[in-house]
Design a protein around this motif. Structure first.
Motif, short mmCIF file in Angstrom:
data_model
loop_
_atom_site.label_atom_id
_atom_site.label_comp_id
_atom_site.label_asym_id
_atom_site.label_seq_id
_atom_site.Cartn_x
_atom_site.Cartn_y
_atom_site.Cartn_z
N THR A 27 95.74 43.36 90.35
CA THR A 27 94.95 42.76 89.50
C THR A 27 95.28 43.05 87.85
N VAL A 28 94.66 41.87 87.30
CA VAL A 28 95.11 42.10 85.90
C VAL A 28 93.82 41.75 85.02
N THR A 29 93.85 42.73 84.01
CA THR A 29 92.90 42.68 82.82
C THR A 29 93.51 42.37 81.64
N CYS A 30 92.96 41.41 80.84
CA CYS A 30 93.49 40.99 79.45
C CYS A 30 92.66 41.43 78.29
N LEU A 31 93.12 42.22 77.59
CA LEU A 31 92.31 42.43 76.29
C LEU A 31 92.85 41.65 75.00
N ALA A 32 91.95 40.84 74.84
CA ALA A 32 92.51 39.85 73.85
C ALA A 32 91.28 39.53 72.80
N ARG A 33 91.55 38.35 71.64
CA ARG A 33 90.42 38.33 70.78
C ARG A 33 89.63 37.00 71.17
N THR A 43 91.03 39.02 84.28
CA THR A 43 89.97 39.26 83.70
C THR A 43 90.07 39.51 82.30
N LEU A 44 89.25 38.69 81.63
CA LEU A 44 89.48 38.72 80.08
C LEU A 44 88.42 39.31 79.39
N VAL A 45 88.98 40.57 78.54
CA VAL A 45 87.76 41.18 77.98
C VAL A 45 88.25 40.87 76.49
N ILE A 46 87.09 40.52 75.85
CA ILE A 46 87.34 40.25 74.44
C ILE A 46 87.07 41.46 73.61
N GLY A 47 88.09 41.37 72.65
CA GLY A 47 88.39 42.76 71.71
C GLY A 47 89.08 42.37 70.51
N ASP A 48 88.77 42.95 69.44
CA ASP A 48 89.60 42.95 68.13
C ASP A 48 90.26 44.18 67.87
N VAL A 54 87.37 48.93 70.11
CA VAL A 54 88.04 47.80 70.80
C VAL A 54 88.31 48.48 72.15
N PHE A 55 88.60 49.61 72.38
CA PHE A 55 89.03 49.91 73.76
C PHE A 55 87.97 50.73 74.51
N ASP A 56 86.63 50.61 74.14
CA ASP A 56 85.73 51.51 74.82
C ASP A 56 85.73 51.00 76.25
N ILE A 57 85.63 49.75 76.32
CA ILE A 57 85.19 49.26 77.70
C ILE A 57 86.49 49.74 78.73
N VAL A 58 87.50 49.39 78.22
CA VAL A 58 88.72 49.60 79.18
C VAL A 58 89.40 51.14 79.31
N ALA A 59 88.64 51.77 78.37
CA ALA A 59 88.98 53.33 78.30
C ALA A 59 88.23 53.93 79.40
N ALA A 60 87.32 53.36 80.14
CA ALA A 60 86.24 53.96 80.95
C ALA A 60 86.66 54.21 82.29
N ARG A 61 88.18 53.98 82.60
CA ARG A 61 88.79 53.91 83.82
C ARG A 61 90.45 54.18 83.68
N ASP A 62 90.98 54.36 84.87
CA ASP A 62 92.27 54.65 84.73
C ASP A 62 92.98 53.37 85.30
#
Length: 321
Positions: A27-33, A43-48, A54-62
């Motif tokens: 499973t792949v999550t991409c954090l990008a603008r 899964t695309l997570v929008i973040g600058d 910027v990391f708040d959403i992805v920092a909630a899990r391992d």
């Protein structure tokens, strides 16, 4: 199932890495603008990354694996500081531009590095990568630092390797200007080989990810053959090219892959650790064929980030006569 976070994942290299992870069943999550789409299935997570949260959403899990390709040391430090404790494994894609010694042939990963960039100083790509590496090393044996050389393949946004395919294709039966290659060497790595390595290897520490050494003149001739160029070639020496404002390696009005004679080590580094860590290298002719087809498709006369325009090339050939 491996749960992967890619800091990026929508660019040329990082997108290929995301695709390889997806093909492996991860499973792949991409954090990008968000200016470009993530690969299908990710899964695309929008973040600058200039934003503090910027990391708040992805920092909630391992995460089983975090991959970062940034060339901004402050971005890398922030990622390591926020997500380091959440990652079982971390891969940072650095660059061979970190090395301070461009003269020694067969230098390995222990070669001296540039001084790390200091916060607030003028941006320097190699120095930024060195500083970013320092941040990643704080993760200890969970971290892999990959140092690619020149990455090539279809879709390459740098236009360096592809310039030679475009030059031979556009000129048809005309004359193409070459640098005098002599005994100079070149090394490249196919973007797909690099992506495969990042996904498959279990290595940690630092690895030079680069192909085998080939004579520069031979590689250019192999591109010419695949492009079916029917014309002639003319070679110019270093001093003549410099005197006529032709840049080496990259950029506008350049001859890509050409390097000054004193930079003998830049394209002749050791890839022994890459091989030992499971890195594979496809046949160079297969890569060349893909690049030639890609240049045909994208258009050989399009604006380019590297190389000579045909008008500049003709002007230089006229002066060389």
């Amino acid at each position: 199932m491996t749960d992967v976070l890619i800091l990026g994942g929508t660019g040329w290299l990082s997108g290929r890495i995301a695709q390889r992870w997806l093909l492996s069943g991860s499973t792949v999550t991409c954090l990008a603008r968000g200016g470009r789409p993530a690969p299908d299935g990710a899964t695309l997570v929008i973040g600058d990354r200039d934003a503090a949260d910027v990391f708040d959403i992805v920092a909630a899990r391992d995460w089983d694996h975090v991959v970062d390709v940034s060339s901004r040391a402050d971005h890398v430090r922030a990622a390591v500081g926020t997500l380091g404790d959440r990652a079982a494994r971390w891969t940072y894609v650095s660059s061979m531009s970190v090395y301070a010694d461009d003269a020694t042939v067969n230098a390995d990963e222990t070669a001296p590095l540039l001084d790390a960039a200091e916060p607030g100083t003028e941006y320097d790509y190699g120095a930024e990568k060195v500083a970013a590496e320092e941040a990643v090393r704080t993760l200890g044996d969970r971290a892999l630092i990959v140092r690619p050389g020149l990455i090539v393949g279809d879709g390459d946004p740098s236009d360096r390797f592809g310039y030679w395919a475009a030059a031979f294709l556009r000129d048809g039966d005309g004359t193409v200007l070459l640098p005098e290659a002599g005994d100079r060497l070149t090394q490249v790595i196919d973007v797909d080989d690099l992506a495969d390595f990042v996904v498959a290897t279990t290595a940690t520490g630092t690895v030079n990810a680069i192909g085998d050494r080939h004579p520069l003149g031979e590689v250019i001739e192999r591109v010419r053959t695949v492009a079916a160029h029917r014309g002639d070639t003319r070679a110019a020496g270093d001093e003549w090219l410099r005197a006529h404002d032709v840049e080496y390696w990259m950029g506008e009005r350049s001859l890509p892959l050409w390097l000054p004679a004193e930079m003998t080590g830049f394209m002749s580094r050791s890839n022994d650790r890459y091989r030992a860590a499971g890195g594979e290298l496809r046949d160079l002719d297969a890569t060349i064929a893909r690049v030639v087809a890609d240049e045909n498709e994208r258009g050989v006369d399009r604006p380019r980030r590297a190389g000579l325009t045909r008008d500049d090339e003709l002007e230089l050939l006229g002066l060389l006569d």
